[in-house]
Design a protein around this motif. Structure first.
Motif, PDB file in Angstrom:
ATOM      1  N   PRO A 111       0.797  -1.244   0.000  1.00 32.54           N
ATOM      2  CA  PRO A 111       0.000   0.000   0.000  1.00 32.54           C
ATOM      3  C   PRO A 111       0.823   1.286   0.000  1.00 32.54           C
ATOM      4  CG  PRO A 111      -0.058  -1.044   2.162  1.00 32.54           C
ATOM      5  CD  PRO A 111       0.648  -1.991   1.249  1.00 32.54           C
ATOM      6  N   ASP A 112       2.046   1.249   0.610  1.00 29.64           N
ATOM      7  CA  ASP A 112       2.823   2.487   0.701  1.00 29.64           C
ATOM      8  C   ASP A 112       4.316   2.181   0.835  1.00 29.64           C
ATOM      9  OD1 ASP A 112       3.247   1.788   3.443  1.00 29.64           O
ATOM     10  OD2 ASP A 112       1.266   2.624   3.904  1.00 29.64           O
ATOM     11  N   VAL A 113       5.135   3.241   0.806  1.00 30.96           N
ATOM     12  CA  VAL A 113       6.594   3.102   0.849  1.00 30.96           C
ATOM     13  C   VAL A 113       7.061   2.476   2.160  1.00 30.96           C
ATOM     14  CG1 VAL A 113       8.794   4.362   0.817  1.00 30.96           C
ATOM     15  CG2 VAL A 113       6.948   5.014  -0.745  1.00 30.96           C
ATOM     16  N   ASP A 114       6.425   2.849   3.286  1.00 33.54           N
ATOM     17  CA  ASP A 114       6.833   2.321   4.594  1.00 33.54           C
ATOM     18  C   ASP A 114       6.703   0.797   4.633  1.00 33.54           C
ATOM     19  OD1 ASP A 114       7.424   4.827   5.486  1.00 33.54           O
ATOM     20  OD2 ASP A 114       5.472   5.177   6.431  1.00 33.54           O
ATOM     21  N   THR A 115       5.591   0.299   4.091  1.00 32.70           N
ATOM     22  CA  THR A 115       5.380  -1.163   4.052  1.00 32.70           C
ATOM     23  C   THR A 115       6.425  -1.818   3.165  1.00 32.70           C
ATOM     24  OG1 THR A 115       3.007  -0.667   4.171  1.00 32.70           O
ATOM     25  CG2 THR A 115       3.623  -2.961   3.722  1.00 32.70           C
ATOM     26  N   LEU A 116       6.761  -1.149   2.033  1.00 31.40           N
ATOM     27  CA  LEU A 116       7.772  -1.679   1.112  1.00 31.40           C
ATOM     28  C   LEU A 116       9.110  -1.839   1.832  1.00 31.40           C
ATOM     29  CD1 LEU A 116       8.859  -2.415  -1.732  1.00 31.40           C
ATOM     30  CD2 LEU A 116       9.198   0.029  -2.135  1.00 31.40           C
ATOM     31  N   ILE A 117       9.504  -0.824   2.624  1.00 28.81           N
ATOM     32  CA  ILE A 117      10.777  -0.859   3.342  1.00 28.81           C
ATOM     33  C   ILE A 117      10.774  -1.998   4.355  1.00 28.81           C
ATOM     34  CG2 ILE A 117      12.239   0.412   4.988  1.00 28.81           C
ATOM     35  CD1 ILE A 117      11.319   2.983   3.429  1.00 28.81           C
ATOM     36  N   VAL A 118       9.655  -2.175   5.054  1.00 31.46           N
ATOM     37  CA  VAL A 118       9.531  -3.265   6.037  1.00 31.46           C
ATOM     38  C   VAL A 118       9.701  -4.613   5.345  1.00 31.46           C
ATOM     39  CG1 VAL A 118       7.936  -4.463   7.611  1.00 31.46           C
ATOM     40  CG2 VAL A 118       8.114  -1.960   7.655  1.00 31.46           C
ATOM     41  N   LYS A 119       9.018  -4.783   4.192  1.00 29.24           N
ATOM     42  CA  LYS A 119       9.075  -6.048   3.442  1.00 29.24           C
ATOM     43  C   LYS A 119      10.513  -6.321   2.968  1.00 29.24           C
ATOM     44  CE  LYS A 119       4.678  -7.509   2.831  1.00 29.24           C
ATOM     45  NZ  LYS A 119       4.247  -8.847   3.246  1.00 29.24           N
ATOM     46  N   LEU A 120      11.186  -5.284   2.468  1.00 26.93           N
ATOM     47  CA  LEU A 120      12.573  -5.452   1.990  1.00 26.93           C
ATOM     48  C   LEU A 120      13.487  -5.863   3.124  1.00 26.93           C
ATOM     49  CD1 LEU A 120      12.864  -2.408  -0.438  1.00 26.93           C
ATOM     50  CD2 LEU A 120      12.852  -4.804  -1.095  1.00 26.93           C
ATOM     51  N   LYS A 121      13.272  -5.273   4.317  1.00 30.30           N
ATOM     52  CA  LYS A 121      14.086  -5.610   5.488  1.00 30.30           C
ATOM     53  C   LYS A 121      13.844  -7.057   5.912  1.00 30.30           C
ATOM     54  CE  LYS A 121      14.857  -1.063   7.563  1.00 30.30           C
ATOM     55  NZ  LYS A 121      14.463  -0.149   8.665  1.00 30.30           N
ATOM     56  N   GLU A 122      12.571  -7.464   5.884  1.00 37.27           N
ATOM     57  CA  GLU A 122      12.200  -8.829   6.294  1.00 37.27           C
ATOM     58  C   GLU A 122      12.878  -9.869   5.396  1.00 37.27           C
ATOM     59  OE1 GLU A 122       7.978  -8.960   6.156  1.00 37.27           O
ATOM     60  OE2 GLU A 122       7.711  -7.925   8.067  1.00 37.27           O
ATOM     61  N   ASN A 123      12.962  -9.537   4.103  1.00 33.61           N
ATOM     62  CA  ASN A 123      13.540 -10.487   3.137  1.00 33.61           C
ATOM     63  C   ASN A 123      15.060 -10.345   2.964  1.00 33.61           C
ATOM     64  OD1 ASN A 123      11.065 -11.752   2.428  1.00 33.61           O
ATOM     65  ND2 ASN A 123      10.504  -9.971   1.188  1.00 33.61           N
ATOM     66  N   GLY A 124      15.630  -9.473   3.782  1.00 24.90           N
ATOM     67  CA  GLY A 124      17.093  -9.331   3.754  1.00 24.90           C
ATOM     68  C   GLY A 124      17.639  -8.599   2.550  1.00 24.90           C
ATOM     69  N   HIS A 125      16.805  -7.803   1.856  1.00 18.06           N
ATOM     70  CA  HIS A 125      17.281  -7.051   0.667  1.00 18.06           C
ATOM     71  C   HIS A 125      17.867  -5.702   1.054  1.00 18.06           C
ATOM     72  CE1 HIS A 125      15.795 -10.058  -2.002  1.00 18.06           C
ATOM     73  NE2 HIS A 125      14.539  -9.916  -1.619  1.00 18.06           N
TER      74      HIS A 125
END
Length: 253
Positions: A238-252
């Motif tokens: 939905p937004d940039v903040d969620t994208l950053i969280v997802k990237l962190k979770e996946n180790g990117h």
């Protein structure tokens, strides 16, 4: 007499979905549509245009491969080439045929046919090697212009516009020379039916690599051919903040 030698390769058609053989030693070619390598079509078109402008007098199309390679030579003849040369290489020998072999064959033919210009596609869409033009130039010690998007000829001098990472580079060189065609060099013509009929009467000379004194024994061993991994489906966030969280979770990140 100014002659251009043009390399044309028979490849699996660009629209075909490639399938790996069950033994993982190559790709399925039986019953699969083949055609001329698209970059080689551009090379033939450029040579024919130069002939139409009376900058060169003869265009010779050359293909190395099994008997079916004559099909792409006939296509080149229908597009306007004057004659063809088929260097027959088949079976396991063809499966391990590399640019180094093809370069030696084309270099030898250029000397035998007294060619002043060799034009090839910048790369073939099957192996994507992008080596043949450079190697021919090295073998013959001829100036080489790769990734050409524009070719101008003035007497025995060529002005070539090359596509490089930073933009365009213009180089001047003396003939004899080797050139490789890039995508934006021209738009290849379609062979018309009358020209296809005329092409059937144009000569194709048959040779083997041995006739030219070129050793085509394998320099590589194919260990395994694998299909690329299937890409996973993407996720809409939905937004940039969620994208950053997802990237962190996946180790990117």
């Amino acid at each position: 007499m100014t002659r251009a030698l043009v390399g044309v390769k028979r490849v699996i058609d660009y629209a075909v979905k490639i399938r790996v053989k069950p033994d993982k030693k190559g790709v399925v070619t039986d019953g699969v549509k083949h055609s001329m390598n698209p970059f080689d079509e551009i090379a033939i078109e450029e040579a024919v245009r130069m002939k139409e402008k009376k900058l060169i007098e003869e265009v010779i199309a050359v293909s190395c491969g099994p008997s079916q390679s004559q099909d792409v030579i006939r296509t080149a003849l229908a597009m306007g080439a004057d004659k063809g040369i088929h260097v027959e290489v088949s079976g396991p020998e063809y499966e391990t045929l590399q640019p180094v072999h093809v370069s030696k064959i084309l270099a030898k033919l250029a000397q035998e046919e007294k060619a002043d210009l060799i034009i090839v596609g910048k790369q073939a869409i099957d192996d994507d090697s992008n080596q043949t033009a450079q190697m021919i130039g090295g073998i013959l010690d001829w100036p080489t212009g790769t990734f050409c998007s524009k070719i101008e000829k003035n007497d025995s001098e060529l002005t070539v516009t090359r596509e490089v990472d930073g933009g365009l580079e213009v180089v001047k060189m003396k003939m004899p020379a080797v050139l490789s065609a890039d995508l934006r060099l021209n738009e290849p013509r379609y062979a018309t039916l009358p020209n296809i009929m005329k092409a059937k009467k144009k000569p194709i000379k048959k040779l083997t690599a041995k006739d030219l004194g070129v050793d085509t024994s394998a320099r590589i061993e194919i260990l395994s051919v694998e299909e690329p991994q299937v890409r996973q489906a993407g996720v809409i966030v939905p937004d940039v903040d969620t994208l950053i969280v997802k990237l962190k979770e996946n180790g990117h990140v």
